[in-house]
Design a protein around this motif. Structure first.
Motif, PDB file in Angstrom:
ATOM      1  N   SER A  56       0.864  -1.372   0.051  1.00 24.04           N
ATOM      2  CA  SER A  56       0.132   0.147  -0.021  1.00 24.04           C
ATOM      3  C   SER A  56       0.883   1.375   0.040  1.00 24.04           C
ATOM      4  CB  SER A  56      -0.866   0.106   1.137  1.00 24.04           C
ATOM      5  OG  SER A  56      -1.514   1.319   1.284  1.00 24.04           O
ATOM      6  N   ASP A  57       0.640   2.232  -0.668  1.00 20.24           N
ATOM      7  CA  ASP A  57       1.165   3.511  -0.764  1.00 20.24           C
ATOM      8  C   ASP A  57       0.647   4.256   0.222  1.00 20.24           C
ATOM      9  OD1 ASP A  57       2.811   2.748  -3.053  1.00 20.24           O
ATOM     10  OD2 ASP A  57       1.239   3.522  -4.309  1.00 20.24           O
ATOM     11  N   ASP A  58      -0.134   4.261   0.874  1.00 18.98           N
ATOM     12  CA  ASP A  58      -0.711   4.820   2.204  1.00 18.98           C
ATOM     13  C   ASP A  58      -0.059   4.838   3.258  1.00 18.98           C
ATOM     14  OD1 ASP A  58      -2.185   6.139   3.758  1.00 18.98           O
ATOM     15  OD2 ASP A  58      -4.096   5.042   3.896  1.00 18.98           O
ATOM     16  N   GLU A  59       0.556   5.789   3.668  1.00 20.85           N
ATOM     17  CA  GLU A  59       1.498   5.565   5.064  1.00 20.85           C
ATOM     18  C   GLU A  59       0.591   5.656   6.322  1.00 20.85           C
ATOM     19  OE1 GLU A  59       4.265   8.894   5.135  1.00 20.85           O
ATOM     20  OE2 GLU A  59       5.682   7.998   3.784  1.00 20.85           O
ATOM     21  N   ASP A  60      -0.564   5.844   6.188  1.00 20.36           N
ATOM     22  CA  ASP A  60      -1.482   5.722   7.360  1.00 20.36           C
ATOM     23  C   ASP A  60      -2.232   4.592   7.403  1.00 20.36           C
ATOM     24  OD1 ASP A  60      -0.943   8.117   8.498  1.00 20.36           O
ATOM     25  OD2 ASP A  60      -2.123   9.062   7.149  1.00 20.36           O
ATOM     26  N   ALA A  61      -2.117   3.567   6.583  1.00 14.02           N
ATOM     27  CA  ALA A  61      -2.637   2.255   6.646  1.00 14.02           C
ATOM     28  C   ALA A  61      -2.167   1.421   7.696  1.00 14.02           C
ATOM     29  CB  ALA A  61      -2.316   1.386   5.172  1.00 14.02           C
ATOM     30  N   PRO A  62      -2.979   0.498   8.213  1.00 15.15           N
ATOM     31  CA  PRO A  62      -2.603  -0.206   9.490  1.00 15.15           C
ATOM     32  C   PRO A  62      -1.643  -1.066   9.184  1.00 15.15           C
ATOM     33  CG  PRO A  62      -4.963  -0.160   8.986  1.00 15.15           C
ATOM     34  CD  PRO A  62      -4.447   0.372   7.945  1.00 15.15           C
ATOM     35  N   VAL A  63      -0.537  -1.341  10.049  1.00 17.20           N
ATOM     36  CA  VAL A  63       0.707  -2.255   9.934  1.00 17.20           C
ATOM     37  C   VAL A  63       0.523  -3.263  10.916  1.00 17.20           C
ATOM     38  CG1 VAL A  63       3.127  -2.247   9.951  1.00 17.20           C
ATOM     39  CG2 VAL A  63       1.972  -0.383   8.753  1.00 17.20           C
ATOM     40  N   ALA A  64       0.740  -4.434  10.753  1.00 13.93           N
ATOM     41  CA  ALA A  64       0.912  -5.477  11.676  1.00 13.93           C
ATOM     42  C   ALA A  64       2.230  -6.099  11.607  1.00 13.93           C
ATOM     43  CB  ALA A  64      -0.097  -6.602  11.420  1.00 13.93           C
ATOM     44  N   VAL A  65       2.932  -6.241  12.418  1.00 10.45           N
ATOM     45  CA  VAL A  65       4.394  -6.937  12.598  1.00 10.45           C
ATOM     46  C   VAL A  65       4.121  -8.181  13.111  1.00 10.45           C
ATOM     47  CG1 VAL A  65       5.607  -4.668  12.482  1.00 10.45           C
ATOM     48  CG2 VAL A  65       4.984  -5.602  14.587  1.00 10.45           C
ATOM     49  N   ALA A  66       4.957  -9.185  12.487  1.00 11.11           N
ATOM     50  CA  ALA A  66       4.951 -10.513  13.253  1.00 11.11           C
ATOM     51  C   ALA A  66       6.456 -11.103  13.621  1.00 11.11           C
ATOM     52  CB  ALA A  66       4.565 -11.403  12.054  1.00 11.11           C
ATOM     53  N   SER A  67       6.241 -11.764  14.831  1.00 12.84           N
ATOM     54  CA  SER A  67       7.597 -12.228  15.309  1.00 12.84           C
ATOM     55  C   SER A  67       8.144 -13.338  14.894  1.00 12.84           C
ATOM     56  CB  SER A  67       7.534 -12.255  16.910  1.00 12.84           C
ATOM     57  OG  SER A  67       6.912 -13.452  17.124  1.00 12.84           O
ATOM     58  N   PHE A  68       7.340 -14.145  13.841  1.00 10.70           N
ATOM     59  CA  PHE A  68       7.716 -15.313  13.404  1.00 10.70           C
ATOM     60  C   PHE A  68       7.179 -15.606  12.262  1.00 10.70           C
ATOM     61  CE2 PHE A  68       7.564 -20.036  13.818  1.00 10.70           C
ATOM     62  CZ  PHE A  68       8.609 -20.409  14.510  1.00 10.70           C
ATOM     63  N   PHE A  69       8.043 -16.334  11.335  1.00 10.79           N
ATOM     64  CA  PHE A  69       7.722 -16.410   9.804  1.00 10.79           C
ATOM     65  C   PHE A  69       6.516 -17.061   9.560  1.00 10.79           C
ATOM     66  CE2 PHE A  69       7.731 -18.891   5.892  1.00 10.79           C
ATOM     67  CZ  PHE A  69       8.011 -17.727   5.125  1.00 10.79           C
TER      68      PHE A  69
END
Length: 359
Positions: A56-69
């Protein structure tokens, strides 16, 4: 909600995650890049991190980060077609269990809308990061992929420092049917940060779970075709769920992942006895662990060759280039090796050429 989130209101004024990182300098080399919900393909960035072809080019889009592949891969598929971006924090080439990142990565988690984890006590750094998130007052939604899943008891071949939930084995995602429950947990957690896309998350989760059901049937077929029911892996024991689900004894060499480069003589003697007693000619060796014990067994016993196994705890640059996620790794690596070590099928020529006694 199964997922754990302490705050429900975002801080104001809203600062995009990338802007915050640029300002703080917390974006470290080797950090995995992002994938947009628009793509389930996997590609590589300059650091070797796992990223999506499209984002997404939207910098304000929600982001989820994951600790495991594994749970990064499930989450990016669940987010497909939505604005949610999913990022894998574990750099390409590293094992997601044994990895201990620089503390600055916590900034990424604080600035994210959601943090997808394997649950408490599995990755100490993730537990520390969650405490920091809460102390900071951040509204990051912590998604516990393990929430509510029925775990098996820790086997005698795994040391107690790997246990979770008072004596349980944490490696549930190797069992496709248990993995389905983690998919539901992740979909629920993503809905909490992007409720307008609940229907898309639910549909995508259904599709992932349908493929997990197909994978279960494929695993079952391999074990039904097997000529033996004892498998030896010159690896740390992450495969007990496979053995219990499909009715085989899986004997590992390494009891403790941290001890992979210093295998105890008693463990090596046990390995040699298992190989001799069961007339084993082919064994598995872990992609993200030392191959030295596998080579030693090949040289000192009747083992002819070793082939790769992985608990989906990381990815390689080559797998990234091929666009492989959990399902592709299952079918192209683990299943082909288990066919060989179970005497369920002859090695495919291309697989044998690439992976027989790999370095």
């Amino acid at each position: 909600m199964r997922s754990d989130h302490d705050a429900t209101v975002r801080r104001e004024p809203h600062v995009s995650r990338r802007a915050a990182l640029a300002g703080s300098g917390a974006l470290i080399a080797g950090l995995a890049g992002c994938t947009g919900g628009q793509s389930s393909d996997v590609a590589g960035d300059e650091s070797g991190a796992t990223v999506g072809d499209e984002g997404s080019d939207d910098e304000d889009a929600p982001v989820a980060v994951a600790s495991f592949f594994t749970f990064y891969d499930f989450a990016r598929q669940i987010a497909e077609g939505t604005p949610v971006r999913v990022e894998n924090l574990v750099p390409t080439g590293l094992h997601g269990h044994g990895w201990d990142p620089d503390p600055s990565i916590t900034r990424d988690i604080i600035d994210a809308d959601a943090f997808i984890t394997v649950g408490p006590d599995f990755q100490p750094w993730a537990d520390r990061a969650i405490r920091t998130v809460r102390d900071d007052g951040a509204d990051t939604n912590v998604i516990n992929a393990r929430e509510g899943i029925d775990l098996i008891d820790l086997a005698d071949t795994v040391e107690d420092d790997e246990e979770v939930d008072s004596g349980k084995d944490p490696h549930f995602w190797l069992d496709p049917l248990r993995a389905q429950e983690s998919v539901d947990n992740i979909a629920e957690g993503l809905t909490a940060i992007a409720p307008d896309h609940e229907a898309a998350f639910a549909d995508n989760a259904d599709a992932v779970n349908a493929e997990l059901a197909e994978l279960d049937a494929e695993w079952e077929a391999i074990f039904e075709a097997a000529d033996r029911d004892v498998v030896f892996l010159a690896a740390h024991n992450a495969f007990e769920y496979i053995g219990q689900r499909y009715g085989a004894t899986i004997q590992p060499l390494v009891m403790n992942l941290a001890a992979e480069n210093d295998v105890r003589p008693a463990d090596m003697r046990r390995a040699e006895d298992t190989i001799a007693d069961n007339d084993i000619r082919h064994i598995g060796a872990a992609v993200f662990e030392s191959r030295r014990p596998a080579r030693q067994l090949r040289d000192e016993t009747d083992v002819e060759a070793y082939y790769p196994v992985t608990p989906y705890a990381g990815t390689t640059e080559e797998w990234v280039d091929r666009g492989w996620g959990y399902f592709e790794i299952a079918r192209e690596i683990n299943m082909k090796t288990f066919e060989i070590v179970l005497d369920a099928a002859e090695p495919e020529t291309a697989f044998d050429e690439e992976w027989r006694n790999f370095e």
